[in-house]
Design a protein around this motif. Sequence first.
Motif, PDB file in Angstrom:
ATOM      1  N   CYS A 172       2.583  19.515  44.208  1.00  0.00           N
ATOM      2  CA  CYS A 172       3.368  20.593  44.810  1.00  0.00           C
ATOM      3  C   CYS A 172       3.424  21.758  43.825  1.00  0.00           C
ATOM      4  O   CYS A 172       3.825  21.575  42.667  1.00  0.00           O
ATOM      5  N   ALA A 173       2.978  22.920  44.277  1.00  0.00           N
ATOM      6  CA  ALA A 173       3.068  24.141  43.467  1.00  0.00           C
ATOM      7  C   ALA A 173       3.668  25.227  44.353  1.00  0.00           C
ATOM      8  O   ALA A 173       3.047  25.644  45.339  1.00  0.00           O
ATOM      9  N   ALA A 174       4.871  25.658  44.002  1.00  0.00           N
ATOM     10  CA  ALA A 174       5.561  26.633  44.859  1.00  0.00           C
ATOM     11  C   ALA A 174       5.013  28.046  44.646  1.00  0.00           C
ATOM     12  O   ALA A 174       5.113  28.886  45.538  1.00  0.00           O
ATOM     13  N   ILE A 198       6.669  25.194  37.638  1.00  0.00           N
ATOM     14  CA  ILE A 198       6.551  23.729  37.518  1.00  0.00           C
ATOM     15  C   ILE A 198       5.676  23.215  38.657  1.00  0.00           C
ATOM     16  O   ILE A 198       5.885  23.568  39.821  1.00  0.00           O
ATOM     17  N   VAL A 199       4.696  22.382  38.298  1.00  0.00           N
ATOM     18  CA  VAL A 199       3.875  21.718  39.321  1.00  0.00           C
ATOM     19  C   VAL A 199       4.216  20.232  39.278  1.00  0.00           C
ATOM     20  O   VAL A 199       4.127  19.602  38.216  1.00  0.00           O
ATOM     21  N   SER A 259       4.232  18.384  35.722  1.00  0.00           N
ATOM     22  CA  SER A 259       5.170  17.267  35.676  1.00  0.00           C
ATOM     23  C   SER A 259       4.577  16.059  36.410  1.00  0.00           C
ATOM     24  O   SER A 259       4.509  16.045  37.639  1.00  0.00           O
ATOM     25  N   ASP A 260       4.142  15.088  35.632  1.00  0.00           N
ATOM     26  CA  ASP A 260       3.531  13.871  36.191  1.00  0.00           C
ATOM     27  C   ASP A 260       4.657  12.894  36.528  1.00  0.00           C
ATOM     28  O   ASP A 260       5.312  12.347  35.636  1.00  0.00           O
ATOM     29  N   PHE A 318      10.377  17.805  40.475  1.00  0.00           N
ATOM     30  CA  PHE A 318      10.865  18.905  39.631  1.00  0.00           C
ATOM     31  C   PHE A 318      10.324  20.271  40.067  1.00  0.00           C
ATOM     32  O   PHE A 318      10.858  21.298  39.669  1.00  0.00           O
ATOM     33  N   ALA A 319       9.245  20.279  40.856  1.00  0.00           N
ATOM     34  CA  ALA A 319       8.673  21.571  41.288  1.00  0.00           C
ATOM     35  C   ALA A 319       9.705  22.424  42.027  1.00  0.00           C
ATOM     36  O   ALA A 319       9.550  23.641  42.096  1.00  0.00           O
ATOM     37  N   VAL A 320      10.737  21.799  42.560  1.00  0.00           N
ATOM     38  CA  VAL A 320      11.746  22.595  43.279  1.00  0.00           C
ATOM     39  C   VAL A 320      12.641  23.372  42.303  1.00  0.00           C
ATOM     40  O   VAL A 320      13.369  24.277  42.707  1.00  0.00           O
TER      41      VAL A 320
END
Length: 372
Positions: free
Chosen positions: A236-238, A215-216, A192-193, A208-210
């Motif tokens: 951010c990559a969870a 989703i990154v 997700s840019d 959106f990574a949350v």
Amino acid sequence: MKNNFNLDIPHEISALRRFSALATPKCINLGLGKPFEDMPNSLRTLASQVIKNKNLAMDYSDNAGIVSVRTLLEQRYELPSGSTILTHGAQEALFAALMAILNPGDEVLCPDPGFVAYETMAQVLHAKAKTYLLQRHQNGAFSYCLEQISKKVTKKTKVIILNAPGNPTASVVSKKFVKQLANQFPHITILSDEVYAELSFTQPYIPFAVAAKNIVSINAFSKSHALTGWRLGWLCAADRSLYNRILVAHQYVATCASVPAQHLLGAMLRHPTIFDSLKLQYRQAYLLRRDTFFNAFKTSVPKPEAGFFAFLPIPKTQSSSLGFAKKLLKEKNILVIPGEFFGKQGQRFVRVSYANSIEQLKLAGKKLATYY
Ligand SMILES: Cc1ncc(COP(=O)(O)O)c(C=O)c1O
């Protein structure tokens, strides 16, 4: 010698860059994909304090970035602890993420119309870029459509790229939409840019990574804080295993993000008044510029809800976006970007950037209106 090179690297810089180079000092340049002003004074002052501060080490940092700076960033955006990597702009974050995930022959889905770099990055990594269509509406607007994306997914699809608010369309998506997409394809990474998300006129920014582990989120301070040249981005990559792979890719591409830039980010985050007021100030400035341009242009095309691009249909009398852009440059000394550079669906559009002065935007809007 030719055959010794990576044949998947394009032979030339992008058509967009080449067309932009036609700008002359006197033309009204609505082609630029960068903020209307250079680094703001408040950040220059902060940056010089950072450079003079001998307590701040300026050598290599951890590959992921200085821990205290990342912690501030994670707190600021309510991201899981240890889930971020500071990068050399959003561009390097995108490349490192794709490099970590893709094997030759894997498929990456990219939006059409969309930012030109996605397809080339996938191609350079010997993967296959496929496009999915943004839904085109009667009034000239584009929107993301779950069905259009789903129907392009195959067994080989490893990544779906979303860019909302989008370049060039300014199309936005909701958290619900992204979550639904991520849940529907749990084995695919949603990249997700979000580089224009802080410049939304309607929604607060939530990475959106949350929303799901596949989703990154990718972002940078290039647009929101007018720091294009500082090359300061993050991702951010969870998901821990995905994070670790991206970190290794990032290490080999960049070692670490520029350390002076990382310290500047730390200083910005420690001064929330500067960090937040700048963002707000720019958001207001773009809103004013958008409205100034649209008032002068008098169009029925809906106004973008974010960022500084408007994607405008070309007049019915014109046969192509490139032809119209050339005509505008020749007859009115206005530079816009032909929509066909952003994909098949852009063939009858031009991208106009309103990251420009109020005076130039008034003039450009009036001149453009004479063709419609
Ligand atoms: C959609 C999009 N993503 C990524 C980038 C790259 O941003 P950065 O300058 O932070 O590398 C841009 C720059 O124009 C962009 O428009």
